[in-house]
Write an enzyme that holds these catalytic residues in place. Structure first.
Site, PDB file in Angstrom:
ATOM      1  N   PRO A  87       0.830  -1.207   0.000  1.00 52.28           N
ATOM      2  CG  PRO A  87      -0.040  -1.075   2.168  1.00 52.28           C
ATOM      3  CD  PRO A  87       0.717  -1.974   1.260  1.00 52.28           C
ATOM      4  CG  ASP A  88      -0.590   4.998  -1.826  1.00 57.12           C
ATOM      5  OD1 ASP A  88      -0.949   5.565  -2.880  1.00 57.12           O
ATOM      6  OD2 ASP A  88      -1.345   4.826  -0.850  1.00 57.12           O
ATOM      7  CG  PHE A  89       3.149   6.355   2.905  1.00 55.39           C
ATOM      8  CD1 PHE A  89       4.053   6.110   1.880  1.00 55.39           C
ATOM      9  CD2 PHE A  89       3.424   5.855   4.173  1.00 55.39           C
ATOM     10  CE1 PHE A  89       5.218   5.391   2.116  1.00 55.39           C
ATOM     11  CE2 PHE A  89       4.594   5.141   4.424  1.00 55.39           C
ATOM     12  CZ  PHE A  89       5.489   4.906   3.387  1.00 55.39           C
ATOM     13  NE  ARG A  90       1.347  12.173   2.782  1.00 55.47           N
ATOM     14  CZ  ARG A  90       2.575  11.660   2.899  1.00 55.47           C
ATOM     15  NH1 ARG A  90       3.027  10.796   1.991  1.00 55.47           N
ATOM     16  NH2 ARG A  90       3.356  11.963   3.920  1.00 55.47           N
TER      17      ARG A  90
ATOM     18  CD  GLN B 243       9.119  10.546  -1.937  1.00 55.60           C
ATOM     19  OE1 GLN B 243       8.673  11.316  -1.080  1.00 55.60           O
ATOM     20  NE2 GLN B 243       8.502  10.326  -3.090  1.00 55.60           N
ATOM     21  CG  ASN B 244       8.965   3.612  -2.884  1.00 56.11           C
ATOM     22  OD1 ASN B 244       8.316   4.526  -2.373  1.00 56.11           O
ATOM     23  ND2 ASN B 244       8.724   3.179  -4.101  1.00 56.11           N
ATOM     24  CB  ILE B 245      11.610   1.920   3.307  1.00 59.26           C
ATOM     25  CG1 ILE B 245      10.123   1.676   3.604  1.00 59.26           C
ATOM     26  CG2 ILE B 245      11.999   3.356   3.618  1.00 59.26           C
ATOM     27  CD1 ILE B 245       9.716   1.942   5.060  1.00 59.26           C
ATOM     28  CG  ASP B 246       9.430  -1.060  -1.823  1.00 58.12           C
ATOM     29  OD1 ASP B 246       8.382  -0.471  -2.144  1.00 58.12           O
ATOM     30  OD2 ASP B 246      10.472  -1.012  -2.507  1.00 58.12           O
TER      31      ASP B 246
ATOM     32  CG  HIS C 220      12.085   9.048   2.659  1.00 56.88           C
ATOM     33  ND1 HIS C 220      10.782   9.287   2.295  1.00 56.88           N
ATOM     34  CD2 HIS C 220      12.720  10.233   2.552  1.00 56.88           C
ATOM     35  CE1 HIS C 220      10.636  10.579   1.985  1.00 56.88           C
ATOM     36  NE2 HIS C 220      11.809  11.166   2.131  1.00 56.88           N
TER      37      HIS C 220
ATOM     38  CB  CYS D 168      22.112  -0.980  18.523  1.00 56.86           C
ATOM     39  SG  CYS D 168      21.724  -0.724  20.265  1.00 56.86           S
TER      40      CYS D 168
ATOM     41  CB  CYS E 162      25.801   0.306  21.617  1.00 58.68           C
ATOM     42  SG  CYS E 162      25.334  -1.098  20.586  1.00 58.68           S
TER      43      CYS E 162
ATOM     44  CB  CYS F 134      21.505  -4.140  20.714  1.00 62.05           C
ATOM     45  SG  CYS F 134      23.284  -4.152  20.635  1.00 62.05           S
TER      46      CYS F 134
ATOM     47  CB  CYS G 235      24.017  -2.354  24.599  1.00 66.42           C
ATOM     48  SG  CYS G 235      22.882  -1.615  23.418  1.00 66.42           S
TER      49      CYS G 235
ATOM     50  CB  SER H 182       1.593  12.551  -2.700  1.00 68.19           C
ATOM     51  OG  SER H 182       2.531  12.455  -1.624  1.00 68.19           O
TER      52      SER H 182
HETATM   53  N1  APR Z   1      -0.307   4.223 -10.393  1.00 68.90           N
HETATM   54  C1  APR Z   1      -0.112   5.567 -10.413  1.00 68.90           C
HETATM   55  N2  APR Z   1      -0.089   6.334  -9.296  1.00 68.90           N
HETATM   56  C2  APR Z   1      -0.277   5.710  -8.120  1.00 68.90           C
HETATM   57  C3  APR Z   1      -0.474   4.311  -8.010  1.00 68.90           C
HETATM   58  C4  APR Z   1      -0.481   3.566  -9.220  1.00 68.90           C
HETATM   59  N3  APR Z   1      -0.658   2.228  -9.233  1.00 68.90           N
HETATM   60  N4  APR Z   1      -0.621   4.004  -6.688  1.00 68.90           N
HETATM   61  C5  APR Z   1      -0.520   5.165  -6.003  1.00 68.90           C
HETATM   62  N5  APR Z   1      -0.319   6.176  -6.853  1.00 68.90           N
HETATM   63  C6  APR Z   1      -0.092   7.593  -6.532  1.00 68.90           C
HETATM   64  C7  APR Z   1      -1.059   8.169  -5.525  1.00 68.90           C
HETATM   65  O1  APR Z   1      -2.189   8.717  -6.194  1.00 68.90           O
HETATM   66  C8  APR Z   1      -0.210   9.265  -4.883  1.00 68.90           C
HETATM   67  O2  APR Z   1      -0.248  10.464  -5.658  1.00 68.90           O
HETATM   68  O3  APR Z   1       1.188   7.656  -5.930  1.00 68.90           O
HETATM   69  C9  APR Z   1       1.204   8.689  -4.947  1.00 68.90           C
HETATM   70  C10 APR Z   1       1.640   8.071  -3.634  1.00 68.90           C
HETATM   71  O4  APR Z   1       1.742   9.138  -2.698  1.00 68.90           O
HETATM   72  P1  APR Z   1       2.061   8.794  -1.152  1.00 68.90           P
HETATM   73  O5  APR Z   1       1.157   7.714  -0.695  1.00 68.90           O
HETATM   74  O6  APR Z   1       2.080  10.095  -0.429  1.00 68.90           O
HETATM   75  O7  APR Z   1       3.526   8.166  -1.193  1.00 68.90           O
HETATM   76  P2  APR Z   1       4.887   8.962  -1.314  1.00 68.90           P
HETATM   77  O8  APR Z   1       4.761  10.132  -2.228  1.00 68.90           O
HETATM   78  O9  APR Z   1       5.941   7.959  -1.629  1.00 68.90           O
HETATM   79  O10 APR Z   1       5.097   9.475   0.203  1.00 68.90           O
HETATM   80  C11 APR Z   1       6.289  10.155   0.475  1.00 68.90           C
HETATM   81  O11 APR Z   1       5.745  10.150   2.834  1.00 68.90           O
HETATM   82  O12 APR Z   1       5.152   9.271   4.882  1.00 68.90           O
HETATM   83  C12 APR Z   1       6.200   9.562   4.054  1.00 68.90           C
HETATM   84  O13 APR Z   1       8.247   8.481   4.227  1.00 68.90           O
HETATM   85  C13 APR Z   1       6.984   8.331   3.682  1.00 68.90           C
HETATM   86  O14 APR Z   1       8.350   8.051   1.713  1.00 68.90           O
HETATM   87  C14 APR Z   1       7.047   8.393   2.156  1.00 68.90           C
HETATM   88  C15 APR Z   1       6.726   9.849   1.869  1.00 68.90           C
HETATM   89 ZN    ZN Z   2      23.462  -1.920  21.229  1.00 70.71          ZN
END
Ligand code: APR
Ligand code: ZN
Length: 271
Positions: free
Chosen positions: A13-16, A86-89, A106, A114, A117, A138, A141, A179
């Protein structure tokens, strides 16, 4: 420049995104507000919600999709200056893009440290604890071990500073699945020269493409895989993409993926 939207086709899932985004599905952690799950103060008060989320995002459960492999193909063709994500995956690494071409702005789940330490903690120890619903501690420690993902308020990795040399010389900027809400990452989109085309492939028009568009901006709205497929066809790279994804599928036989299968046309001998 990439964001969580390039990994939603892989099942992360994305975030927003309203409803499906992570920030709309954190009720069970009774956070004061969604972003708290990535804040150090909350993490030290109660690390459980973060590690429960980390288990859900365990990188071993997901695989790259066509978007990642398109960026890999750009690298193979010597056309990728750098991928700022920005992705951590970690799916960019899994797709075969070398670390030298990556800026994981990110941070990443690939390593852990840790918090007391500051010793590096082996990834396998970290994930063994997380997958067993334990808070990773850890060995030396007993301090809490945190993956090297950047929490709000933490400094970005030093490699992020590469933007100072990369963006002024780039001759094309691709912005995929983000976004553009989080700084300082979002402002990178302003750092290319005005003569450079900026291409946004995203569900929605976001950031500078909305409030400060430039004459050579191109916006491809809709699903990112669909947008990338269109670009690949226009570039005449469909065969090469199919070959790359076929090779990757053979390398990782478990990576059976509908997007990849639909792309790989059975060759004449197979039909
Ligand atoms: N195809 C096209 N666009 C998509 C798809 C898809 N399959 N899925 C999602 N999107 C779009 C969404 O509409 C949105 O505009 O990708 C964007 C994702 O935005 P966010 O969920 O805000 O993710 P991101 O921009 O990576 O967030 C930035 O926010 O919370 C922090 O550290 C976190 O790295 C993250 C940062
Ligand atoms: Zn430690």
């Amino acid at each position: 420049m990439a964001g969580a939207g390039i990994s939603t086709p892989s099942g992360i899932p994305d975030f927003r995104s309203p409803g499906s985004g992570l920030y709309s599905n954190l009720k069970q952690y009774n956070l004061p507000y969604p972003e708290a799950i990535f804040e150090l103060t909350f993490f030290f008060q109660n690390p459980k919600p973060f590690f429960t989320l980390a288990k859900e995002l365990y990188p071993g459960n997901f695989k790259p999709n066509m978007t990642h492999y398109f960026l890999r193909l750009l690298h193979d063709k010597g056309l990728l200056l750098r991928l700022y994500t920005q992705n951590i995956d970690g799916l960019e690494r899994v797709s075969g893009i070398p670390a030298s071409k990556l800026v994981e702005a990110h941070g990443t789940f690939a390593s852990a440290t840790c918090t007391v330490c500051l010793r590096a903690c082996p990834g396998e120890d970290f994930w063994a604890a997380v997958l067993a619903d334990r808070v990773p501690c850890c060995r030396v420690c007993t301090g809490i071990v945190k993956p090297d993902v950047v929490f709000f308020g933490e400094p970005l990795p030093e490699r992020f500073l590469l933007h100072v040399v990369d963006f002024p010389v780039a001759d094309l900027l691709l912005v995929l699945g983000t976004s553009l809400e989080v700084e300082p990452f979002a402002s990178l989109s302003e750092y290319v020269r005005h003569s450079v085309p900026r291409v946004l492939i995203n569900q929605a028009v976001v950031g500078t493409f909305a409030w400060q568009p430039r004459g050579r901006d191109v916006v491809q709205l809709g699903d990112v895989v669909h947008g990338v497929e269109k670009l690949v066809t226009l570039l005449g790279w469909t065969e090469e993409m199919q070959d790359l994804m076929r090779r990757e599928r053979e390398k990782h036989p478990l990576h059976q993926d509908s997007t990849i299968d639909s792309l790989i046309k059975p060759s004449s001998s197979e039909s």
